[in-house]
Scaffold this active site. Structure first.
Site, PDB file in Angstrom:
ATOM      1  CD  GLU A  38      -1.290  -2.183   2.304  1.00 11.59           C
ATOM      2  OE1 GLU A  38      -0.131  -2.611   2.108  1.00 11.59           O
ATOM      3  OE2 GLU A  38      -2.011  -2.612   3.222  1.00 11.59           O
ATOM      4  CB  CYS A  59      -1.023   0.463   5.080  1.00  5.72           C
ATOM      5  SG  CYS A  59       0.593  -0.224   4.650  1.00  5.72           S
TER       6      CYS A  59
HETATM    7 ZN   LIG Z   1       0.796  -2.135   5.875  1.00  9.08          ZN
END
Ligand SMILES: [Zn+2]
Length: 153
Positions: free
Chosen positions: A54, A85
Site C-alpha cells: 500500500e 498503511c
Molecule cells: Zn501495511
C-alpha cells in the site's frame, strides 16, 4: 475497469511478491477505474519495514500525479491494511479502500481494530471481502511453503 478487474491486478502484484519470497500482498491505486500505480510488498527485498504494498503504491501514485492528496483515487489491496498503511490512507486522503482478505492479527479496517471509526479528519469509504478467497489462498500457500522450507533446514 471494474473493481474486480482492479483487484485482479492487485492479486497479480501479490503473486510477484510471492515469487520474490515476500508475503504475497499487492496494491493498486486507481482513478476513475484506471490504474495510476501498482506495487507489491517488498519488505524482505528492500530490508525495510515500511515497504508494504500500500505504501509503495501510494508513493508511486503521488509521484505519478505530482501531489500528496489522492482524494480522487481509490486503493485496491489484497489484504486488509495494517496500522501504518491505514494511517497513510488517512494522510493521503484516499477516497475509497477496497480490500480482499481480512487480517484479524493486524488489520485496521475492522479485522483487529477499526482506525477509521475514530474521529480523524478524513474517512474513506471502506469495503472488504472482494476476491477474498483468492487473496487468502495466496497467503495460505505462501505460509505452507515457508513452513516446509523451514522443516527441510
Ligand atoms: Zn501495511
Amino acid at each position: 475497469m471494474t473493481d474486480e478487474q482492479l483487484m485482479r491486478i492487485a492479486l497479480d502484484e501479490a503473486r510477484i511478491a510471492a515469487s520474490l519470497g515476500e508475503v504475497p500482498v499487492g496494491a493498486v491505486v486507481a482513478n476513475d477505474g484506471e490504474v495510476v500505480a501498482k506495487a507489491h510488498n517488498l519488505r524482505e527485498t528492500g530490508r525495510n519495514a515500511t515497504y508494504h504494498a500500500e505504501l509503495l503504491a501510494i508513493d508511486a501514485a503521488c509521484k505519478q500525479l505530482g501531489g500528496w492528496r489522492l482524494w480522487q483515487c481509490e486503493l485496491f489491496v489484497t489484504l486488509e491494511p495494517c496500522p501504518m498503511c491505514s494511517g497513510a490512507i488517512i494522510n493521503s486522503r484516499l477516497r475509497r479502500v477496497v480490500y480482499g482478505a481480512a487480517d484479524p492479527k493486524a488489520g485496521c479496517c475492522g479485522g483487529l481494530t477499526d482506525l477509521f471509526a475514530l474521529p480523524f479528519n478524513h474517512h474513506p469509504v471502506v469495503e472488504g471481502g472482494l476476491l477474498q478467497e483468492e487473496a487468502q489462498a495466496l497467503l495460505q500457500e505462501f505460509f505452507i511453503m515457508l513452513r516446509e522450507k523451514r522443516k527441510k533446514k
